[in-house]
Design an enzyme around this catalytic site. Structure first.
Site, PDB file in Angstrom:
ATOM      1  CG  ASN A   9      -3.563  -2.223   7.457  1.00  0.00           C
ATOM      2  OD1 ASN A   9      -4.394  -2.000   8.348  1.00  0.00           O
ATOM      3  ND2 ASN A   9      -3.831  -2.076   6.163  1.00  0.00           N
ATOM      4  CD1 TRP A  10      -2.156  -5.094  13.296  1.00  0.00           C
ATOM      5  CD2 TRP A  10      -3.316  -4.782  15.192  1.00  0.00           C
ATOM      6  NE1 TRP A  10      -1.271  -5.165  14.343  1.00  0.00           N
ATOM      7  CE2 TRP A  10      -1.946  -4.971  15.524  1.00  0.00           C
ATOM      8  CE3 TRP A  10      -4.228  -4.566  16.231  1.00  0.00           C
ATOM      9  CZ2 TRP A  10      -1.488  -4.954  16.842  1.00  0.00           C
ATOM     10  CZ3 TRP A  10      -3.769  -4.539  17.542  1.00  0.00           C
ATOM     11  CH2 TRP A  10      -2.419  -4.736  17.836  1.00  0.00           C
ATOM     12  CE  LYS A  11      -5.339  -5.140   5.057  1.00  0.00           C
ATOM     13  NZ  LYS A  11      -5.439  -5.765   3.765  1.00  0.00           N
ATOM     14  CG  HIS A  98      -5.234  -0.093   2.372  1.00  0.00           C
ATOM     15  ND1 HIS A  98      -6.089  -0.968   1.762  1.00  0.00           N
ATOM     16  CD2 HIS A  98      -4.180  -0.824   2.815  1.00  0.00           C
ATOM     17  CE1 HIS A  98      -5.579  -2.192   1.846  1.00  0.00           C
ATOM     18  NE2 HIS A  98      -4.421  -2.127   2.480  1.00  0.00           N
ATOM     19  CD  GLU A 100      -8.206  -3.816   2.368  1.00  0.00           C
ATOM     20  OE1 GLU A 100      -8.214  -3.356   3.519  1.00  0.00           O
ATOM     21  OE2 GLU A 100      -7.539  -4.829   2.036  1.00  0.00           O
ATOM     22  CD  GLU A 170      -0.518  -2.043   0.931  1.00  0.00           C
ATOM     23  OE1 GLU A 170      -0.015  -2.770   1.774  1.00  0.00           O
ATOM     24  OE2 GLU A 170      -1.687  -1.622   1.003  1.00  0.00           O
ATOM     25  N   GLY A 176      -3.942  -9.667   0.331  1.00  0.00           N
ATOM     26  CA  GLY A 176      -4.796 -10.695   0.929  1.00  0.00           C
ATOM     27  C   GLY A 176      -5.077 -11.877   0.019  1.00  0.00           C
ATOM     28  CB  SER A 215       0.525 -11.876  -0.222  1.00  0.00           C
ATOM     29  OG  SER A 215      -0.872 -11.837  -0.444  1.00  0.00           O
ATOM     30  N   GLY A 236      -0.359  -6.932   6.177  1.00  0.00           N
ATOM     31  CA  GLY A 236      -1.744  -7.134   6.615  1.00  0.00           C
ATOM     32  C   GLY A 236      -1.853  -8.415   7.429  1.00  0.00           C
ATOM     33  N   GLY A 237      -2.335  -9.458   6.787  1.00  0.00           N
ATOM     34  CA  GLY A 237      -2.614 -10.740   7.457  1.00  0.00           C
ATOM     35  C   GLY A 237      -1.518 -11.207   8.406  1.00  0.00           C
TER      36      GLY A 237
HETATM   37  P1  PGA Z   1      -1.857  -8.461   3.186  1.00  0.00           P
HETATM   38  O1  PGA Z   1      -2.344  -6.939   3.237  1.00  0.00           O
HETATM   39  O2  PGA Z   1      -0.473  -8.514   3.778  1.00  0.00           O
HETATM   40  O3  PGA Z   1      -2.866  -9.225   4.005  1.00  0.00           O
HETATM   41  O4  PGA Z   1      -1.865  -8.883   1.760  1.00  0.00           O
HETATM   42  C1  PGA Z   1      -1.452  -5.882   3.049  1.00  0.00           C
HETATM   43  C2  PGA Z   1      -2.191  -4.575   3.164  1.00  0.00           C
HETATM   44  O5  PGA Z   1      -3.328  -4.493   2.697  1.00  0.00           O
HETATM   45  O6  PGA Z   1      -1.676  -3.594   3.722  1.00  0.00           O
END
Ligand code: PGA
Length: 252
Positions: A9-11, A98, A100, A170, A176, A215, A236-237
């Site tokens: 997930n590149w956000k 998600h 967010e 998640e 993050g 993470s 994510g990251g």
């Molecule tokens: P993260 O994000 O790996 O940067 O913690 C995961 C996600 O939000 O899908």
């Protein structure tokens, strides 16, 4: 055998050019590795066309996902992107719910049910995210919160539809933050999610992939993926660095 999946997930990261480069690097690394996992990348909307083209040109098996979609089919909804537009760009998956989106854009279970129905009706696969906040875990309400996210959305589907759904657990406190759920915490919740799904859809629960997100990185992926009910990751990251993403995929 449940499907194994690793999705990046590149956000809201990368320019179109950077995204194209990242996609090429991932295709290259994916070609070199032997994995039973399905690999998915989920760039921003503006990159879907170019990344989708690269995935095809490189003849990779990497699938394309969008990070969101509109809750209506088409029409006067300024700024929204419909499922059919995503389908036209060869998206196979759509990430929905998600944390967010729930937290910053007010997406409720009710809205998410509309989106899931549209995604399924178009023949695409939702990656439905669930997870508790830190205060919910600290007050021991994490199971209750996740159960309601499942019951208010997935319970409204038909069993045959559930067969096309991927779930991602998640924990919000792990996204993050560098704080990962321990493999035991992840397994406990994943097994619980599967039981909640089984209460309604006994014949499908065993087949539903449940991914872990929060993470997840090369140093902890192996331990997480070794858990019986962890079927992969939503990354994510670490998915923004091709080598790290590849290392996570190889952790199976
Ligand atoms: P993260 O994000 O790996 O940067 O913690 C995961 C996600 O939000 O899908």
């Amino acid at each position: 055998m449940r499907k194994k999946i690793v999705a990046g997930n590149w956000k809201m990261n990368t320019t179109v050019a950077e995204g194209a480069l990242l996609a090429k690097q991932i295709c290259f690394l994916a070609r070199e590795m032997e994995t039973s996992a399905e690999i998915i990348v989920s760039p921003p909307f503006t990159h879907l066309e170019s990344v989708g083209r690269i995935l095809k040109e490189e003849k990779s098996h990497v699938a394309l996902a969008a990070q969101n979609c509109a809750s209506t089919e088409s029409g006067a909804y300024t700024g929204e992107v419909s499922v059919n537009m995503l389908k036209e760009l060869s998206c196979k998956y759509v990430i929905l719910g998600h944390s967010e989106r729930r937290e910053y854009y007010g997406e409720t279970n009710e809205i998410l049910l509309k989106k899931i129905n549209l995604v399924l009706a178009a023949g695409l696969h939702p990656i439905y995210c669930v997870g508790e906040k830190l205060e919910e875990r600290e007050s021991n309400r994490h199971f209750e919160v996740v159960a309601s996210q499942i019951k208010e959305v997935l319970y409204k589907l038909r069993g045959v539809e559930l067969a096309n759904v991927v779930v991602a657990y998640e924990p919000v406190w792990a996204i993050g933050t560098g704080k990962t759920a321990t493999s035991d915490q992840a397994e406990e919740m994943h097994a619980y999610i599967r039981r909640v799904i089984a209460d309604k859809f006994s014949s499908y629960a065993d087949q539903t992939p449940v991914l872990y997100g929060g993470s997840c990185k090369p140093s902890n992926a192996k331990e997480l993926f070794a858990m019986e009910n962890v079927d992969g990751g939503l990354i994510g990251g670490a998915s923004l660095i091709a080598q790290d993403f590849a290392a996570i995929i190889k952790s199976f």
